[in-house]
Design a protein around this motif. Structure first.
Motif, short mmCIF file in Angstrom:
data_model
loop_
_atom_site.label_atom_id
_atom_site.label_comp_id
_atom_site.label_asym_id
_atom_site.label_seq_id
_atom_site.Cartn_x
_atom_site.Cartn_y
_atom_site.Cartn_z
N GLY A 48 -32.98 32.58 -0.64
CA GLY A 48 -32.00 31.58 -0.23
C GLY A 48 -31.17 31.96 0.98
N LEU A 49 -31.47 33.09 1.61
CA LEU A 49 -30.67 33.53 2.76
C LEU A 49 -30.62 32.49 3.87
N ASN A 50 -31.74 31.82 4.13
CA ASN A 50 -31.75 30.81 5.19
C ASN A 50 -30.85 29.63 4.85
N GLY A 51 -30.71 29.34 3.56
CA GLY A 51 -29.89 28.21 3.14
C GLY A 51 -28.42 28.55 2.92
N TYR A 52 -28.10 29.84 2.99
CA TYR A 52 -26.71 30.26 2.77
C TYR A 52 -25.86 29.77 3.94
N GLN A 53 -24.89 28.93 3.62
CA GLN A 53 -24.06 28.29 4.65
C GLN A 53 -22.76 29.04 4.94
N GLY A 54 -22.43 30.00 4.11
CA GLY A 54 -21.18 30.73 4.32
C GLY A 54 -19.97 30.00 3.79
N GLN A 55 -20.17 28.99 2.94
CA GLN A 55 -19.04 28.24 2.38
C GLN A 55 -18.23 29.11 1.44
N ALA A 56 -18.88 30.03 0.81
CA ALA A 56 -18.20 31.01 -0.05
C ALA A 56 -18.51 32.39 0.53
N SER A 57 -17.74 33.38 0.15
CA SER A 57 -18.01 34.74 0.62
C SER A 57 -19.36 35.19 0.07
N GLU A 58 -19.95 36.18 0.70
CA GLU A 58 -21.22 36.73 0.21
C GLU A 58 -21.08 37.21 -1.23
N LYS A 59 -19.96 37.87 -1.51
CA LYS A 59 -19.74 38.39 -2.86
C LYS A 59 -19.71 37.25 -3.87
N THR A 60 -19.02 36.17 -3.55
CA THR A 60 -18.94 35.03 -4.46
C THR A 60 -20.31 34.39 -4.62
N TRP A 61 -21.03 34.26 -3.53
CA TRP A 61 -22.37 33.67 -3.56
C TRP A 61 -23.29 34.50 -4.46
N LEU A 62 -23.31 35.82 -4.26
CA LEU A 62 -24.15 36.69 -5.09
C LEU A 62 -23.70 36.71 -6.54
N THR A 63 -22.40 36.70 -6.77
CA THR A 63 -21.89 36.68 -8.15
C THR A 63 -22.30 35.40 -8.86
#
Length: 172
Positions: A48-63
């Motif tokens: 999903g890295l290509n779809g990661y928009q940065g709306q949440a922090s990386e930590k929040t996204w991974l959590t």
């Protein structure tokens, strides 16, 4: 492009790997399942890295991914919570900047039902706000607040006489 994704994934593993592992161990109550959950989390993140928009922090996204993977594991028919607490507590890597873990508090948290354990872990161990926990879990903020309050009450009951009224302030 794939090389960039691989480099990004390596950075995520180095930055958040131990945190994700600790969280998965504590949610699932099993160190071996937690390893699988972290691998599944990182695989989903890589895809999903290509779809990661940065709306949440990386930590929040991974959590968020990790919590959902752990929930999926708990839904499986073969999942049984039969963890050996002594082994489990020894296998959880300590947070890099924390004081020594108090096993008594951690044991009490592990005895909580998953719906109460998750908010406690995310709030105290991962230091997310109630709003962030609501985003991660897909629950309403009021639901998270209620679960935190109920979990604190259960923990205070279980830890009564062991700590003074500030027992939960000592949770790392």
């Amino acid at each position: 492009m794939e090389q960039d994704q691989t480099i990004a994934l390596e950075r995520l593993i180095n930055t958040y790997g131990d945190q994700l592992y600790r969280l998965c161990v504590l949610i699932l109550g099993d160190a071996h399942l937690a390893e699988d959950a972290v691998q599944d989390t990182l695989l989903k993140a890589w895809k999903g890295l290509n779809g990661y928009q940065g709306q949440a922090s990386e930590k929040t996204w991974l959590t968020t991914i990790a919590v959902n993977v752990c929930r999926d594991y708990r839904r499986l028919n073969w999942f049984r919570r039969r963890a050996d607490e002594e082994t489990l507590l020894e296998q959880i890597p300590a947070p890099p900047t924390s004081e020594p873990q108090d096993d008594l508090i951690l044991r009490a948290v592990l005895h909580l039902q998953p719906r109460y354990r998750e908010p406690i872990l995310l709030y105290y161990w991962q230091e997310y706000t109630i709003r962030e926990i609501a985003q991660i879990t897909g629950e309403k903020e009021n639901t998270i607040s209620t679960r935190l309050r109920r979990a604190r009450k259960q923990l205070e009951e279980e830890l009564k006489g062991v700590f003074d009224g500030t027992a939960l302030e000592r949770i790392p």
